[in-house]
Design a protein around this motif. Structure first.
Motif, PDB file in Angstrom:
ATOM      1  N   THR A   1     -47.726  72.708 -53.536  1.00 17.57           N
ATOM      2  CA  THR A   1     -46.442  72.005 -53.444  1.00 17.57           C
ATOM      3  C   THR A   1     -45.244  72.849 -53.844  1.00 17.57           C
ATOM      4  O   THR A   1     -44.166  72.721 -53.271  1.00 17.57           O
ATOM      5  CB  THR A   1     -46.457  70.743 -54.314  1.00 17.57           C
ATOM      6  OG1 THR A   1     -46.754  71.105 -55.675  1.00 17.57           O
ATOM      7  CG2 THR A   1     -47.496  69.761 -53.805  1.00 17.57           C
TER       8      THR A   1
ATOM      9  N   THR B   1     -54.186  71.998 -42.412  1.00 15.67           N
ATOM     10  CA  THR B   1     -53.004  71.186 -42.678  1.00 15.67           C
ATOM     11  C   THR B   1     -53.381  69.914 -43.425  1.00 15.67           C
ATOM     12  O   THR B   1     -52.736  69.533 -44.406  1.00 15.67           O
ATOM     13  CB  THR B   1     -52.293  70.820 -41.361  1.00 15.67           C
ATOM     14  OG1 THR B   1     -51.971  72.017 -40.652  1.00 15.67           O
ATOM     15  CG2 THR B   1     -51.014  70.051 -41.640  1.00 15.67           C
ATOM     16  N   GLU B   2     -54.454  69.247 -42.981  1.00 16.99           N
ATOM     17  CA  GLU B   2     -54.925  68.045 -43.660  1.00 16.99           C
ATOM     18  C   GLU B   2     -55.359  68.362 -45.083  1.00 16.99           C
ATOM     19  O   GLU B   2     -55.117  67.582 -46.012  1.00 16.99           O
ATOM     20  CB  GLU B   2     -56.087  67.430 -42.888  1.00 16.99           C
ATOM     21  CG  GLU B   2     -55.705  66.851 -41.528  1.00 16.99           C
ATOM     22  CD  GLU B   2     -56.900  66.255 -40.814  1.00 16.99           C
ATOM     23  OE1 GLU B   2     -57.984  66.178 -41.442  1.00 16.99           O
ATOM     24  OE2 GLU B   2     -56.770  65.874 -39.649  1.00 16.99           O
TER      25      GLU B   2
ATOM     26  N   LEU C   1     -54.242  70.840 -47.082  1.00 20.18           N
ATOM     27  CA  LEU C   1     -53.077  71.088 -47.926  1.00 20.18           C
ATOM     28  C   LEU C   1     -52.322  69.799 -48.233  1.00 20.18           C
ATOM     29  O   LEU C   1     -51.811  69.618 -49.349  1.00 20.18           O
ATOM     30  CB  LEU C   1     -52.152  72.103 -47.248  1.00 20.18           C
ATOM     31  CG  LEU C   1     -52.744  73.489 -47.012  1.00 20.18           C
ATOM     32  CD1 LEU C   1     -51.728  74.402 -46.328  1.00 20.18           C
ATOM     33  CD2 LEU C   1     -53.210  74.121 -48.315  1.00 20.18           C
ATOM     34  N   MET C   2     -52.246  68.908 -47.260  1.00 17.29           N
ATOM     35  CA  MET C   2     -51.594  67.617 -47.489  1.00 17.29           C
ATOM     36  C   MET C   2     -52.370  66.802 -48.520  1.00 17.29           C
ATOM     37  O   MET C   2     -51.782  66.153 -49.393  1.00 17.29           O
ATOM     38  CB  MET C   2     -51.487  66.841 -46.183  1.00 17.29           C
ATOM     39  CG  MET C   2     -50.519  67.427 -45.171  1.00 17.29           C
ATOM     40  SD  MET C   2     -48.794  67.341 -45.699  1.00 17.29           S
ATOM     41  CE  MET C   2     -48.496  65.578 -45.574  1.00 17.29           C
ATOM     42  N   ALA C   3     -53.697  66.834 -48.436  1.00 18.25           N
ATOM     43  CA  ALA C   3     -54.523  66.084 -49.385  1.00 18.25           C
ATOM     44  C   ALA C   3     -54.337  66.606 -50.802  1.00 18.25           C
ATOM     45  O   ALA C   3     -54.247  65.835 -51.765  1.00 18.25           O
ATOM     46  CB  ALA C   3     -55.989  66.167 -48.979  1.00 18.25           C
TER      47      ALA C   3
ATOM     48  N   VAL D   1     -49.849  66.531 -51.470  1.00 19.77           N
ATOM     49  CA  VAL D   1     -49.013  65.348 -51.250  1.00 19.77           C
ATOM     50  C   VAL D   1     -49.753  64.056 -51.582  1.00 19.77           C
ATOM     51  O   VAL D   1     -49.215  63.172 -52.248  1.00 19.77           O
ATOM     52  CB  VAL D   1     -48.503  65.303 -49.792  1.00 19.77           C
ATOM     53  CG1 VAL D   1     -47.686  64.035 -49.550  1.00 19.77           C
ATOM     54  CG2 VAL D   1     -47.670  66.542 -49.491  1.00 19.77           C
ATOM     55  N   LYS D   2     -50.991  63.938 -51.150  1.00 16.23           N
ATOM     56  CA  LYS D   2     -51.736  62.692 -51.334  1.00 16.23           C
ATOM     57  C   LYS D   2     -52.413  62.595 -52.697  1.00 16.23           C
ATOM     58  O   LYS D   2     -53.060  61.580 -52.999  1.00 16.23           O
ATOM     59  CB  LYS D   2     -52.778  62.554 -50.223  1.00 16.23           C
ATOM     60  CG  LYS D   2     -52.163  62.456 -48.822  1.00 16.23           C
ATOM     61  CD  LYS D   2     -53.239  62.316 -47.761  1.00 16.23           C
ATOM     62  CE  LYS D   2     -52.625  62.228 -46.366  1.00 16.23           C
ATOM     63  NZ  LYS D   2     -53.666  62.117 -45.312  1.00 16.23           N
TER      64      LYS D   2
ATOM     65  N   THR E   1     -43.561  67.946 -48.599  1.00 14.22           N
ATOM     66  CA  THR E   1     -43.833  67.847 -47.161  1.00 14.22           C
ATOM     67  C   THR E   1     -43.074  68.906 -46.380  1.00 14.22           C
ATOM     68  O   THR E   1     -43.569  69.453 -45.392  1.00 14.22           O
ATOM     69  CB  THR E   1     -43.444  66.454 -46.651  1.00 14.22           C
ATOM     70  OG1 THR E   1     -42.107  66.158 -47.084  1.00 14.22           O
ATOM     71  CG2 THR E   1     -44.401  65.394 -47.178  1.00 14.22           C
TER      72      THR E   1
ATOM     73  N   LEU F   1     -44.886  72.196 -46.870  1.00  7.15           N
ATOM     74  CA  LEU F   1     -46.124  72.266 -46.111  1.00  7.15           C
ATOM     75  C   LEU F   1     -45.861  72.482 -44.632  1.00  7.15           C
ATOM     76  O   LEU F   1     -46.624  73.159 -43.951  1.00  7.15           O
ATOM     77  CB  LEU F   1     -46.940  70.986 -46.317  1.00  7.15           C
ATOM     78  CG  LEU F   1     -47.554  70.862 -47.709  1.00  7.15           C
ATOM     79  CD1 LEU F   1     -48.157  69.483 -47.902  1.00  7.15           C
ATOM     80  CD2 LEU F   1     -48.602  71.930 -47.930  1.00  7.15           C
ATOM     81  N   ARG F   2     -44.759  71.908 -44.120  1.00  6.36           N
ATOM     82  CA  ARG F   2     -44.420  72.167 -42.715  1.00  6.36           C
ATOM     83  C   ARG F   2     -44.166  73.654 -42.507  1.00  6.36           C
ATOM     84  O   ARG F   2     -44.516  74.229 -41.485  1.00  6.36           O
ATOM     85  CB  ARG F   2     -43.178  71.358 -42.323  1.00  6.36           C
ATOM     86  CG  ARG F   2     -43.436  69.865 -42.191  1.00  6.36           C
ATOM     87  CD  ARG F   2     -42.257  69.163 -41.527  1.00  6.36           C
ATOM     88  NE  ARG F   2     -42.410  67.721 -41.585  1.00  6.36           N
ATOM     89  CZ  ARG F   2     -41.827  66.947 -42.494  1.00  6.36           C
ATOM     90  NH1 ARG F   2     -41.051  67.494 -43.418  1.00  6.36           N
ATOM     91  NH2 ARG F   2     -42.010  65.643 -42.486  1.00  6.36           N
TER      92      ARG F   2
END
Length: 353
Positions: free
Chosen positions: A181, A214-215, A217-219, A222-223, A328, A331-332
């Motif tokens: 992040t 991507t999923e 890194l989001m997990a 961010v999640k 977010t 991460l983009r």
């Protein structure tokens, strides 16, 4: 020390690894060695790794450095670093060759204690390893832990240029939330990665099960999805992992604290080893979105669509431009198109003196 280059036994982060055979066999003690080499024009990282290993010299849980040299081979000037040869292979190979592709808790506890001893020393000297994973934990002939591959290591508190603030340094499966992040990578990021290693030793599979980076890194970022703690672990083992998998690094336990945890504190450092591989640890480069030549150099595509198994995981050490401050937004940027290019050749190695 005069030596000749032997067979290829693997690749490090930024160089090819061969056996190094001393020419004078009648001297007193000649350690088992490998040599990590790369072209001089690409040697900055390997030179830095050698300097770091010199500072870490003396810790039995860290691969030792025996010196460096330059050589001319096939018209190219090479930089060479002589390293301790860990003939027991890597923990990744140990798991692969073990029954059911997982380790007994007694073994996990012993290896974890050795890794913690090495990390405590690394952190005390003022460095972060940045790429703790199964492939970088080697085993000596008697099965003792040797932390290796400091190609991505950095000084605690060092920051990159603001224009390069979107750096990812390490292997995605083992990255901490603060790294994903904010790009923060202190000593506690190594502890998060250690937790991933421990869980993987127990189960034989990665702590996250995503087919897309991507999923993943989001997990993580961010999640707030924490790694799953193996049910087969003892209560002490589960509590140990809970101390590693704390989202806020300020509340995560340090290596020094974890060495006093019951999961490892009572271990007598004697581990029973079976089926120790005879080959040196390797870092395969066969992830579809990572193109590698035989020298182990990478051509990185950031729009990655498939996450490899642990033995095929590669390192990310790249940067892109600036953007928003939200996780977010970061991460983009991290998954935007960006392709660094590496061009060098290492065909036809010859004898070196």
């Amino acid at each position: 020390m005069d030596w000749v280059r032997g067979e290829v036994v693997g690749h490090g982060s930024f160089g090819k690894v061969n056996l190094a055979i001393p020419i004078k066999q009648n001297t007193q003690f000649l350690p088992s060695m490998v040599v990590k080499s790369c072209g001089v024009s690409h040697s900055a990282t390997l030179i830095d790794e050698k300097k770091i290993l010199d500072e870490l010299n003396g810790c039995p849980e860290i691969v030792q450095c025996y010196g460096d040299s330059y050589s001319f081979e096939n018209g190219e000037k090479l930089y060479n670093v002589l390293l301790e040869y860990a003939s027991g292979g890597s923990l990744a190979e140990k798991i692969k060759n073990s029954k059911n592709h997982k380790l007994l808790e007694f073994e996990v506890s012993g290896y974890t204690k050795g890794i913690l001893k090495g990390l405590q020393y690394v952190h005390e000297i003022g460095y972060v390893h940045c790429d703790i994973k199964l492939q970088n934990i080697l085993l000596s002939e008697d099965g003792k832990v040797k932390i290796a591959d400091f190609g991505l290591a950095k000084r605690v508190g060092t920051k990159k240029d603001d224009n390069l603030r979107c750096e990812l340094r390490g292997t995605p499966l083992y990255m901490s939330p603060e790294m994903v992040t904010r790009g923060d990578q202190g000593t506690l990021a190594d502890i998060w990665a250690l937790g991933c290693v421990v869980a993987e030793m127990v189960t034989g599979v990665p702590v996250y099960k995503f087919s897309d980076v991507t999923e993943l890194l989001m997990a993580i970022g961010v999640k707030n999805q924490l790694p799953e703690i193996p049910e087969t672990l003892s209560e002490e083992g589960k509590d140990f992992l809970r101390k590693c998998f704390v989202k806020d690094p300020r509340n995560r336990w340090t290596a020094e604290m974890l060495l006093k945890h019951p999961f490892v504190a009572d271990h007598d450092d004697t581990v029973t080893f079976t089926e120790i591989p005879s080959t040196s640890p390797k870092c395969p480069f066969d992830f579809p979105d990572w193109v590698s030549d035989e020298c182990g150099q990478l051509s990185v595509t950031c729009s990655i669509t498939c996450l490899p198994l642990p033995e095929n995981q590669e390192k990310l050490n790249w940067s892109s431009g600036s953007g928003g401050n939200l996780p977010t937004d970061r991460l983009r940027e991290l998954v935007s198109e960006f392709r660094p290019e590496f061009e060098w050749s290492c065909d036809g190695w010859v004898t070196v003196r």
